[in-house]
Design an enzyme around this catalytic site. Structure first.
Site, PDB file in Angstrom:
ATOM      1  N   SER A   1       0.803  -1.426  -0.087  1.00 33.79           N
ATOM      2  CA  SER A   1      -0.097  -0.112  -0.071  1.00 33.79           C
ATOM      3  C   SER A   1       0.899   1.267   0.049  1.00 33.79           C
ATOM      4  CB  SER A   1      -1.093  -0.024   1.263  1.00 33.79           C
ATOM      5  OG  SER A   1      -1.341   1.241   1.458  1.00 33.79           O
TER       6      SER A   1
ATOM      7  N   HIS B   1      -1.366  -1.460  -4.072  1.00 34.53           N
ATOM      8  CA  HIS B   1      -2.612  -0.802  -3.448  1.00 34.53           C
ATOM      9  C   HIS B   1      -2.615   0.638  -3.293  1.00 34.53           C
ATOM     10  CE1 HIS B   1      -6.267  -1.904  -0.952  1.00 34.53           C
ATOM     11  NE2 HIS B   1      -5.563  -1.109  -0.299  1.00 34.53           N
TER      12      HIS B   1
ATOM     13  N   ASP C   1      -4.569   3.464  -1.559  1.00 31.71           N
ATOM     14  CA  ASP C   1      -5.702   3.899  -0.869  1.00 31.71           C
ATOM     15  C   ASP C   1      -6.157   5.406  -1.027  1.00 31.71           C
ATOM     16  OD1 ASP C   1      -5.987   1.738   0.808  1.00 31.71           O
ATOM     17  OD2 ASP C   1      -4.018   2.093   1.607  1.00 31.71           O
TER      18      ASP C   1
ATOM     19  N   MET D   1      -9.031   8.357   0.041  1.00 31.64           N
ATOM     20  CA  MET D   1      -9.669   8.504   1.107  1.00 31.64           C
ATOM     21  C   MET D   1     -10.198  10.090   0.890  1.00 31.64           C
ATOM     22  SD  MET D   1      -7.409   7.201   4.244  1.00 31.64           S
ATOM     23  CE  MET D   1      -6.520   5.636   4.102  1.00 31.64           C
TER      24      MET D   1
ATOM     25  N   HIS E   1      -8.472   1.414  -3.831  1.00 26.30           N
ATOM     26  CA  HIS E   1      -9.269   0.905  -2.807  1.00 26.30           C
ATOM     27  C   HIS E   1      -9.940   2.357  -2.472  1.00 26.30           C
ATOM     28  CE1 HIS E   1      -9.417  -0.248   1.990  1.00 26.30           C
ATOM     29  NE2 HIS E   1     -10.655  -0.078   1.344  1.00 26.30           N
TER      30      HIS E   1
ATOM     31  N   MET F   1     -12.141   4.486  -0.328  1.00 22.82           N
ATOM     32  CA  MET F   1     -12.788   4.815   0.746  1.00 22.82           C
ATOM     33  C   MET F   1     -13.355   5.921   0.741  1.00 22.82           C
ATOM     34  SD  MET F   1      -9.639   3.221   3.153  1.00 22.82           S
ATOM     35  CE  MET F   1      -8.403   3.512   1.706  1.00 22.82           C
TER      36      MET F   1
ATOM     37  N   MET G   1     -11.497  -5.841   5.315  1.00 16.20           N
ATOM     38  CA  MET G   1     -10.612  -4.947   6.275  1.00 16.20           C
ATOM     39  C   MET G   1     -10.349  -5.689   7.694  1.00 16.20           C
ATOM     40  SD  MET G   1     -10.164  -2.159   4.421  1.00 16.20           S
ATOM     41  CE  MET G   1      -8.906  -1.381   5.608  1.00 16.20           C
TER      42      MET G   1
ATOM     43  N   GLY H   1      -2.830   4.170   8.094  1.00 14.67           N
ATOM     44  CA  GLY H   1      -1.913   2.949   8.059  1.00 14.67           C
ATOM     45  C   GLY H   1      -1.557   2.846   9.552  1.00 14.67           C
ATOM     46  N   GLY H   2      -0.665   2.015   9.562  1.00  9.54           N
ATOM     47  CA  GLY H   2       0.004   1.735  10.844  1.00  9.54           C
ATOM     48  C   GLY H   2      -0.819   1.086  12.211  1.00  9.54           C
TER      49      GLY H   2
ATOM     50  N   ASP I   1      -6.623  -6.490   4.367  1.00  6.58           N
ATOM     51  CA  ASP I   1      -6.176  -5.004   4.455  1.00  6.58           C
ATOM     52  C   ASP I   1      -5.834  -4.296   5.867  1.00  6.58           C
ATOM     53  OD1 ASP I   1      -5.075  -2.368   3.989  1.00  6.58           O
ATOM     54  OD2 ASP I   1      -6.947  -1.890   2.431  1.00  6.58           O
ATOM     55  N   GLY I   2      -4.861  -4.130   6.268  1.00  5.86           N
ATOM     56  CA  GLY I   2      -4.890  -3.404   7.764  1.00  5.86           C
ATOM     57  C   GLY I   2      -3.947  -4.076   8.839  1.00  5.86           C
TER      58      GLY I   2
HETATM   59  C1  DX5 Z   1      -6.229   1.549   5.944  1.00  8.24           C
HETATM   60  C2  DX5 Z   1      -5.932   1.367   4.375  1.00  8.24           C
HETATM   61  C3  DX5 Z   1      -4.831   0.272   4.213  1.00  8.24           C
HETATM   62  C4  DX5 Z   1      -3.480   0.825   4.939  1.00  8.24           C
HETATM   63  C5  DX5 Z   1      -2.666  -0.255   5.267  1.00  8.24           C
HETATM   64  O1  DX5 Z   1      -7.402   2.550   5.913  1.00  8.24           O
HETATM   65  O2  DX5 Z   1      -7.035   0.922   3.514  1.00  8.24           O
HETATM   66  O3  DX5 Z   1      -4.477  -0.006   2.814  1.00  8.24           O
HETATM   67  O4  DX5 Z   1      -2.648   1.552   4.044  1.00  8.24           O
HETATM   68  O5  DX5 Z   1      -1.535  -0.044   6.035  1.00  8.24           O
HETATM   69  P1  DX5 Z   1      -0.844  -0.888   7.237  1.00  8.24           P
HETATM   70  O6  DX5 Z   1      -0.264  -2.139   6.483  1.00  8.24           O
HETATM   71  O7  DX5 Z   1       0.076   0.069   7.532  1.00  8.24           O
HETATM   72  O8  DX5 Z   1      -1.993  -1.074   8.192  1.00  8.24           O
HETATM   73 ZN    ZN Z   2      -6.504   0.085   1.707  1.00  2.57          ZN
END
Ligand code: DX5
Ligand code: ZN
Length: 228
Positions: A15, A40, A42, A44, A73, A75, A144, A151-152, A182-183
């Site tokens: 990601s 990937h 993301d 948002m 993805h 969101m 999810m 992230g993180g 994911d996550g």
């Molecule tokens: C969360 C995202 C994930 C995120 C994953 O909302 O959809 O794709 O970036 O990051 P890690 O692997 O750090 O949880």
């Molecule tokens: Zn994602």
């Protein structure tokens, strides 16, 4: 027994949310050279989730730099409004959230009619029944393993039985739909999610926060193949 199998063709989707945004093309090349199959991305909007990230222009800018499958993805609320823009920018797979679609079937069909793969994602608290009537249409289900937005975060362990249940349903219906998680995916839990039935592992911080990005991709793949 089928739901307990270890998928020999496990695939990785780094990601870019955790990549260096000032050096995106460089980081994308590193994960591609390390053998990652998907990129990937993301997206948002500050409404469906609290954070704001990237739009179609960034996808378009990265497209010439990589042959990886661009896995977008979304969101965002009302994702149907933007699906065509992301496909035009270079997405190969577009995933929308069931929670964000008033007419999920319509949005899935919209993605498919644009000639790319269609995925639907569920937040940790959303039951699998939300997918029941669209599942045979889907190339991918994204479960999810954290609440989306950042992230993180740490993987929510209650999602593991949900992955198993999804795998069982897909196998029973003899579908080729892939399960993506994911996550909070890391070397510590990669084997667990694969054992539960995941096919594609998204990982942000586990890959891009490592000093050695290429080594991190390889280690994650090894961990995913270990039986747990
Ligand atoms: C969360 C995202 C994930 C995120 C994953 O909302 O959809 O794709 O970036 O990051 P890690 O692997 O750090 O949880
Ligand atoms: Zn994602």
């Amino acid at each position: 027994m089928a739901d307990k199998r270890i998928n020999p063709s496990i695939q990785l989707a780094p990601s870019i949310l955790a990549a260096d945004f000032a050096n995106l093309a460089r980081d994308v090349k590193k994960v591609e050279q390390a053998g990652a199959e998907y990129l990937h991305i993301d997206v948002m909007d500050g409404q469906f989730v609290p954070n704001i990230t990237i739009g179609p222009l960034v996808v378009q800018a990265l497209r010439p730099h990589s042959k990886m499958i661009f896995d977008v993805h979304l969101m965002i609320v009302e994702p149907g409004k933007y699906v065509a823009d992301f496909v035009q920018a270079g997405a190969d797979l577009v995933t929308v959230h069931a929670e964000a679609c008033s007419h999920l079937h319509r949005t899935v069909m919209q993605i498919k009619e644009l000639g790319v793969q269609a995925g639907v994602s569920l937040n940790p608290a959303t039951p699998l029944s939300a997918l029941e009537h669209v599942l045979p249409l889907l190339d991918l289900v994204l479960l999810m393993t954290v609440n989306p937005g950042f992230g993180g975060q740490k993987l929510i362990p209650q999602v593991l039985p949900k992955i198993k249940k999804m795998r069982k349903i897909i196998n029973q219906q003899e579908l080729s739909t892939q399960i993506q998680v994911d996550g909070g995916i890391s070397c510590e839990n990669a084997g667990l999610v694969v054992a539960a039935g995941a096919d594609i592992l998204v990982a942000g911080s586990a890959i891009f926060d490592a000093g050695d990005i290429k080594g991190a991709v390889q280690k994650l793949r090894q961990a995913a193949m270990q039986r747990q």
